[in-house]
Design an enzyme around this catalytic site. Structure first.
Site, PDB file in Angstrom:
ATOM      1  N   GLY A 256      39.041  45.035  41.224  1.00  0.00           N
ATOM      2  CA  GLY A 256      40.022  44.176  41.502  1.00  0.00           C
ATOM      3  C   GLY A 256      41.140  43.850  40.284  1.00  0.00           C
ATOM      4  O   GLY A 256      42.287  43.404  40.406  1.00  0.00           O
TER       5      GLY A 256
ATOM      6  N   ASN B 136      38.036  31.930  44.478  1.00  0.00           N
ATOM      7  CA  ASN B 136      36.756  32.539  44.216  1.00  0.00           C
ATOM      8  C   ASN B 136      35.415  31.380  44.088  1.00  0.00           C
ATOM      9  O   ASN B 136      34.350  31.526  44.317  1.00  0.00           O
ATOM     10  CB  ASN B 136      36.399  33.488  43.190  1.00  0.00           C
ATOM     11  CG  ASN B 136      37.191  33.237  41.886  1.00  0.00           C
ATOM     12  OD1 ASN B 136      38.274  32.936  41.918  1.00  0.00           O
ATOM     13  ND2 ASN B 136      36.578  32.960  40.867  1.00  0.00           N
TER      14      ASN B 136
ATOM     15  N   GLN C 213      38.749  38.120  47.353  1.00  0.00           N
ATOM     16  CA  GLN C 213      37.693  36.990  47.997  1.00  0.00           C
ATOM     17  C   GLN C 213      38.170  37.093  49.564  1.00  0.00           C
ATOM     18  O   GLN C 213      37.232  36.952  50.680  1.00  0.00           O
ATOM     19  CB  GLN C 213      37.850  35.629  47.625  1.00  0.00           C
ATOM     20  CG  GLN C 213      37.128  35.387  46.477  1.00  0.00           C
ATOM     21  CD  GLN C 213      35.568  35.845  46.139  1.00  0.00           C
ATOM     22  OE1 GLN C 213      35.166  35.704  47.029  1.00  0.00           O
ATOM     23  NE2 GLN C 213      35.268  36.182  45.068  1.00  0.00           N
TER      24      GLN C 213
ATOM     25  N   SER D   3      38.797  44.379  46.151  1.00  0.00           N
ATOM     26  CA  SER D   3      37.908  44.928  45.323  1.00  0.00           C
ATOM     27  C   SER D   3      36.584  45.373  46.137  1.00  0.00           C
ATOM     28  O   SER D   3      36.088  44.658  47.094  1.00  0.00           O
ATOM     29  CB  SER D   3      37.257  43.786  44.410  1.00  0.00           C
ATOM     30  OG  SER D   3      36.236  44.467  43.678  1.00  0.00           O
TER      31      SER D   3
ATOM     32  N   THR E 199      41.077  61.388  37.268  1.00  0.00           N
ATOM     33  CA  THR E 199      40.227  62.137  38.393  1.00  0.00           C
ATOM     34  C   THR E 199      39.401  61.087  39.138  1.00  0.00           C
ATOM     35  O   THR E 199      38.843  60.119  38.751  1.00  0.00           O
ATOM     36  CB  THR E 199      39.090  63.206  37.887  1.00  0.00           C
ATOM     37  OG1 THR E 199      40.012  63.986  36.858  1.00  0.00           O
ATOM     38  CG2 THR E 199      38.603  63.817  38.921  1.00  0.00           C
TER      39      THR E 199
ATOM     40  N   CYS F 276      32.049  34.264  36.403  1.00  0.00           N
ATOM     41  CA  CYS F 276      32.852  34.627  35.140  1.00  0.00           C
ATOM     42  C   CYS F 276      32.729  33.286  34.134  1.00  0.00           C
ATOM     43  O   CYS F 276      32.874  33.708  33.066  1.00  0.00           O
ATOM     44  CB  CYS F 276      34.054  34.781  35.641  1.00  0.00           C
ATOM     45  SG  CYS F 276      34.375  35.936  36.864  1.00  0.00           S
TER      46      CYS F 276
HETATM   47  C1  LIG Z   1      36.044  39.212  41.721  1.00  0.00           C
HETATM   48  C2  LIG Z   1      37.369  38.949  41.596  1.00  0.00           C
HETATM   49  C3  LIG Z   1      38.202  39.715  41.085  1.00  0.00           C
HETATM   50  C4  LIG Z   1      38.031  40.812  40.151  1.00  0.00           C
HETATM   51  O1  LIG Z   1      37.361  41.842  40.874  1.00  0.00           O
HETATM   52  P1  LIG Z   1      36.498  42.858  40.169  1.00  0.00           P
HETATM   53  O2  LIG Z   1      36.355  44.113  41.001  1.00  0.00           O
HETATM   54  O3  LIG Z   1      35.307  42.304  39.690  1.00  0.00           O
HETATM   55  O4  LIG Z   1      37.286  43.347  39.078  1.00  0.00           O
HETATM   56  C5  LIG Z   1      39.514  39.311  41.353  1.00  0.00           C
HETATM   57  N1  LIG Z   1      39.888  38.207  42.012  1.00  0.00           N
HETATM   58  C6  LIG Z   1      39.030  37.525  42.444  1.00  0.00           C
HETATM   59  C7  LIG Z   1      39.710  36.294  43.273  1.00  0.00           C
HETATM   60  C8  LIG Z   1      37.820  37.709  42.500  1.00  0.00           C
HETATM   61  O5  LIG Z   1      36.694  36.837  42.996  1.00  0.00           O
END
Ligand SMILES: *Cc1c(COP(=O)(O)O)cnc(C)c1O
Length: 381
Positions: free
Chosen positions: A71, A151, A179, A199, A237, A325
């Protein structure tokens, strides 16, 4: 000890069906999708099937889907990509103060490169103000990037309204939907979304695979140079198994969306009701109306969030303080600060995010322990 997992906004467990679908691409069908022999062609075909399934979940066309590594990469790709492609036209970007670091830090990098960014504030529920958005638009605004759902506190923004305004001023509208995807209905065509991130690991597919939707006709510069994969927008790839897994997860999410939402909402509403009733002073953070079905975020005055998490962990309960995070650092969550919480209340917060595997008995176990631990922690003061 039995693990009870209530941190589905941090990541989710890979679904059995998703894993099953992926395995052949590690074992028999390991060919490079760019190769011409049969196992290469099989991989190529699998990727295109997966692309269709991702597109279906958000009502996009398959040729508008780019697979990425996560993501965060999707957010980086489109925000930087739009900025670099439009730097002659303008250098102003609008976003919000409560974005995920994947958006916030990308915008900060662009500021160091000479772009200007407006960070919109949010109200006590975490919602941006549409009038403020409108007033922030300038002649040189090239991008509006507002997350679909937060999130930490689960607040869902008025996405259709934001998209309409962006369209009116001919500004590209991107939404970080990591999310939201798989948890609430998304229709990029009907909602007028130009670009969207999702993601894998937030919707029961593996970590290390993501996708970016970009409406056809929206130009962006690539940020990763190399081979011509992903319509020459993302070199490297392909992670064939990951793509296949993400496709399967999107297909399942699409099929089960209504039931999934109902299930999460039932657990969430029960949890919120019980916490409010049983724990003195508990404050629900975020919005009641515009909220992800699986999100509950509370502050418990006079309780240290970290101590709470450690005590829950000792019972096999996984939850989160603020966001995954930011926990581990001592700075209070930027999201909780933005909705007006004091440092103290922000540090006494608990995020519980439900997933499809959670059942009511687990929620009762969580509630029992939560009440006991909070009682204990408050007595130690
Ligand atoms: C988890 C998250 C991301 C990042 O996604 P990853 O795949 O872990 O890099 C970005 N934005 C939001 C709102 C998220 O919850």
């Amino acid at each position: 000890m039995k693990i009870r997992y209530f941190d589905n906004s941090a990541t989710t467990r890979v679904k059995e069906e998703v894993l099953e679908e992926m395995l052949p691409y590690f074992k028999e069908n390991y060919g490079n999708p760019s190769s011409l022999y049969s196992i290469g062609r099989i991989s190529k075909k699998a990727i295109e099937e997966a692309r269709k399934k991702v597109a279906n979940l958000i009502n996009a066309n398959p040729n508008e889907i780019y697979f990425t590594g996560c993501g965060s990469e999707s957010d980086n790709t489109i925000i930087k990509g739009i900025a670099y492609a439009n730097r002659k036209r303008g250098r102003h970007i609008i976003t919000s103060k409560i974005e995920h670091p994947a958006v916030l830090h990308t915008c900060q990098t662009l500021e160091r490169q000479g772009f200007e960014v407006t960070y919109l504030p949010v109200n006590h529920e975490g919602l941006i103000n549409i009038e403020q958005l409108r007033n922030s638009i300038r002649n040189d605004t090239i991008l509006i990037s507002i997350m679909f759902a937060n999130n930490e506190i689960g607040t869902i923004q008025p996405i259709e309204h934001i998209a309409k305004i962006a369209r009116m001023y001919n500004i590209v509208f991107h939404t970080d939907s990591v999310q939201a995807c798989g948890n609430i209905p998304i229709d990029v065509k009907k909602m007028g979304i130009d670009s969207l991130s999702l993601s894998g690991h937030k919707l029961y597919a593996p970590k290390g695979i993501g996708a970016l939707y970009v409406r056809s006709g929206v130009e962006f510069e690539k940020i990763l140079d190399g081979g011509h994969q992903e319509k020459d927008k993302r070199a490297g790839t392909e992670n064939v198994a990951g793509m296949v897994g993400l496709g399967k997860a999107c297909e399942l999410a699409n099929k089960n969306l209504r039931e999934h939402m109902r299930h999460l909402k039932e657990l969430r509403d029960y949890f919120i009701e019980q916490v409010t009733k049983r724990i003195e002073g508990a404050v629900l953070n975020g919005s009641i109306e515009n909220r992800l079905p699986g999100n509950a975020n509370f502050s418990f005055p006079s309780v240290d969030g970290e101590a709470l998490l450690l005590n829950l962990d000792a019972k096999g309960i996984c939850a989160s303080a603020g966001s995954a995070c930011t926990s581990g650092t001592s700075a209070p969550s930027h999201v909780l600060k933005s909705i007006g919480l004091s440092d103290e209340l922000a540090h006494s917060s608990l995020r519980v995010t439900f997933g499809e595997e959670n059942i009511k008995e687990d929620v009762d176990f969580l509630l029992e322990n939560l009440c006991e631990i909070i009682d204990k922690l408050r007595k130690q003061l």
